[in-house]
Design a protein around this motif. Sequence first.
Motif, mmCIF file in Angstrom:
data_model
loop_
_atom_site.group_PDB
_atom_site.id
_atom_site.type_symbol
_atom_site.label_atom_id
_atom_site.label_comp_id
_atom_site.label_asym_id
_atom_site.label_seq_id
_atom_site.Cartn_x
_atom_site.Cartn_y
_atom_site.Cartn_z
ATOM 1 N N GLU A 66 24.094 8.864 19.447
ATOM 2 C CA GLU A 66 24.739 9.710 18.443
ATOM 3 C C GLU A 66 25.999 10.395 18.940
ATOM 4 O O GLU A 66 26.900 10.661 18.151
ATOM 5 C CB GLU A 66 23.750 10.746 17.910
ATOM 6 N N THR A 67 26.079 10.715 20.234
ATOM 7 C CA THR A 67 27.220 11.479 20.740
ATOM 8 C C THR A 67 28.101 10.693 21.711
ATOM 9 O O THR A 67 29.203 11.128 22.007
ATOM 10 C CB THR A 67 26.753 12.754 21.475
ATOM 11 N N GLY A 68 27.592 9.591 22.238
ATOM 12 C CA GLY A 68 28.312 8.851 23.263
ATOM 13 C C GLY A 68 28.163 9.457 24.647
ATOM 14 O O GLY A 68 28.706 8.942 25.619
ATOM 15 N N CYS A 69 27.426 10.553 24.755
ATOM 16 C CA CYS A 69 27.273 11.260 26.030
ATOM 17 C C CYS A 69 26.012 10.836 26.767
ATOM 18 O O CYS A 69 24.950 10.692 26.163
ATOM 19 C CB CYS A 69 27.179 12.768 25.799
ATOM 20 N N ARG A 70 26.158 10.689 28.065
ATOM 21 C CA ARG A 70 24.993 10.603 28.927
ATOM 22 C C ARG A 70 24.584 12.033 29.226
ATOM 23 O O ARG A 70 25.420 12.944 29.193
ATOM 24 C CB ARG A 70 25.335 9.841 30.208
ATOM 25 N N ALA A 71 23.315 12.246 29.511
ATOM 26 C CA ALA A 71 22.846 13.617 29.697
ATOM 27 C C ALA A 71 21.779 13.699 30.775
ATOM 28 O O ALA A 71 20.988 12.777 30.952
ATOM 29 C CB ALA A 71 22.281 14.153 28.382
ATOM 30 N N GLY A 101 30.761 10.401 29.266
ATOM 31 C CA GLY A 101 30.757 9.603 28.054
ATOM 32 C C GLY A 101 31.790 10.105 27.066
ATOM 33 O O GLY A 101 32.452 11.120 27.280
ATOM 34 N N ALA A 102 31.921 9.377 25.951
ATOM 35 C CA ALA A 102 32.885 9.737 24.915
ATOM 36 C C ALA A 102 32.334 9.343 23.555
ATOM 37 O O ALA A 102 31.680 8.310 23.407
ATOM 38 C CB ALA A 102 34.210 9.040 25.175
#
Length: 144
Positions: A66-71, A101-102
């Motif tokens: 959903e966000t393109g971010c790794r967390a 991420g993006a």
Amino acid sequence: MTGPGYDNDCVVQAAGCVLWRHSPTDGDLEICLVHRPKYDDWSHPKGKVKRAEDALTAALREVEEETGCRAAPGAELSTVEYYANGRPKQVRYWAAEATGGAFTPNDEVDRVLWLSPADARKRLTQPRDGTLVDELLARVLKHT
């Protein structure tokens, strides 16, 4: 969600994260919210747990989708329970720090915002999601 006539097998299982980062401009804590055009709402990234998938794996997968971010996952937060489309739903949440991420808009999420905790609380469509912001702050600020 329990009680008379309640069937746990009918509960939709979902997972998500209260995604946060330190602002690249001033270092203040920011929280990521996603906008879902289908519902025209602002929420924390979340989604259904797939068969044979554990909840934390699902939460991190949903954040990235959903966000393109790794967390990097942190403490588990409260489980939120409500009815969606007439069915009971349980969403397990974790605090998670964005590590890279993006974002790329897609059919499910067309926008993301990184907001101060106060602005995130105001922007969230469902008031129940605001308590997760408070929980995140209590956990993150305690450890920084």
